[in-house]
Design a protein around this motif. Structure first.
Motif, PDB file in Angstrom:
ATOM      1  N   GLU A   1      45.612  20.360  53.752  1.00  0.00           N
ATOM      2  CA  GLU A   1      46.603  21.440  53.704  1.00  0.00           C
ATOM      3  C   GLU A   1      46.269  22.430  52.598  1.00  0.00           C
ATOM      4  O   GLU A   1      46.348  23.647  52.793  1.00  0.00           O
ATOM      5  N   LYS A   2      45.884  21.924  51.424  1.00  0.00           N
ATOM      6  CA  LYS A   2      45.547  22.806  50.313  1.00  0.00           C
ATOM      7  C   LYS A   2      44.314  23.641  50.647  1.00  0.00           C
ATOM      8  O   LYS A   2      44.280  24.841  50.388  1.00  0.00           O
ATOM      9  N   LEU A   3      43.305  23.010  51.216  1.00  0.00           N
ATOM     10  CA  LEU A   3      42.101  23.749  51.595  1.00  0.00           C
ATOM     11  C   LEU A   3      42.443  24.866  52.578  1.00  0.00           C
ATOM     12  O   LEU A   3      42.013  26.009  52.420  1.00  0.00           O
ATOM     13  N   ALA A   4      43.225  24.532  53.602  1.00  0.00           N
ATOM     14  CA  ALA A   4      43.595  25.510  54.622  1.00  0.00           C
ATOM     15  C   ALA A   4      44.349  26.686  54.016  1.00  0.00           C
ATOM     16  O   ALA A   4      44.131  27.837  54.403  1.00  0.00           O
TER      17      ALA A   4
ATOM     18  N   VAL B   1      35.764  10.115  46.803  1.00  0.00           N
ATOM     19  CA  VAL B   1      37.059  10.637  47.201  1.00  0.00           C
ATOM     20  C   VAL B   1      37.086  12.118  46.845  1.00  0.00           C
ATOM     21  O   VAL B   1      36.872  12.490  45.693  1.00  0.00           O
ATOM     22  N   ALA B   2      37.332  12.962  47.843  1.00  0.00           N
ATOM     23  CA  ALA B   2      37.461  14.396  47.604  1.00  0.00           C
ATOM     24  C   ALA B   2      38.857  14.650  47.055  1.00  0.00           C
ATOM     25  O   ALA B   2      39.855  14.358  47.705  1.00  0.00           O
ATOM     26  N   ILE B   3      38.913  15.171  45.837  1.00  0.00           N
ATOM     27  CA  ILE B   3      40.195  15.437  45.182  1.00  0.00           C
ATOM     28  C   ILE B   3      40.693  16.832  45.537  1.00  0.00           C
ATOM     29  O   ILE B   3      41.838  17.027  45.916  1.00  0.00           O
ATOM     30  N   THR B   4      39.824  17.820  45.395  1.00  0.00           N
ATOM     31  CA  THR B   4      40.192  19.197  45.724  1.00  0.00           C
ATOM     32  C   THR B   4      38.931  20.021  45.930  1.00  0.00           C
ATOM     33  O   THR B   4      37.829  19.589  45.603  1.00  0.00           O
TER      34      THR B   4
END
Length: 108
Positions: free
Chosen positions: A34-37, A94-97
């Motif tokens: 959601e943040k990436l989008a 783990v992808a954080i951001t």
């Protein structure tokens, strides 16, 4: 309390990320998607940076694991950063951001 594991060298980090991409796992949650989008960044962009990164900006200890901020071109050639947490497994990150730079630079 267990001692912290040592942080990885750049060569070791490249090996772990490569194993995670091709043999293991890159873990991420719906919150990250959601943040990436919301920033116009796709999972393809994030994974492209993980495969083609050129630079480590920061390393810090958080949440029981080392976090590495790597930078590189996304799938469209724009410069972006990805923060990864390396887990105990040597084939799991783990992808954080992830985020693009506001001016859309092609290199930092």
């Amino acid at each position: 309390m267990l001692p912290r594991p040592r942080q990885l060298t750049e060569a070791e980090l490249r090996q772990v990320i490569g194993r995670a991409l091709y043999q293991g796992e890159v873990i991420y949650g719906s919150t990250l998607l959601e943040k990436l989008a919301s920033h116009g960044v796709t999972m393809v962009d994030l994974l492209h940076v993980c495969e083609h990164w050129e630079l480590i900006r920061t390393v810090r200890w958080a949440g029981g694991a080392w976090r590495y901020r790597i930078e590189g071109p996304n799938s469209g050639g724009k410069w972006m950063a990805v923060v990864l947490s390396v887990q105990d497994s040597d084939a799991e990150v783990v992808a954080i951001t992830g985020f693009r730079f506001a001016r859309g630079k092609t290199k930092r």
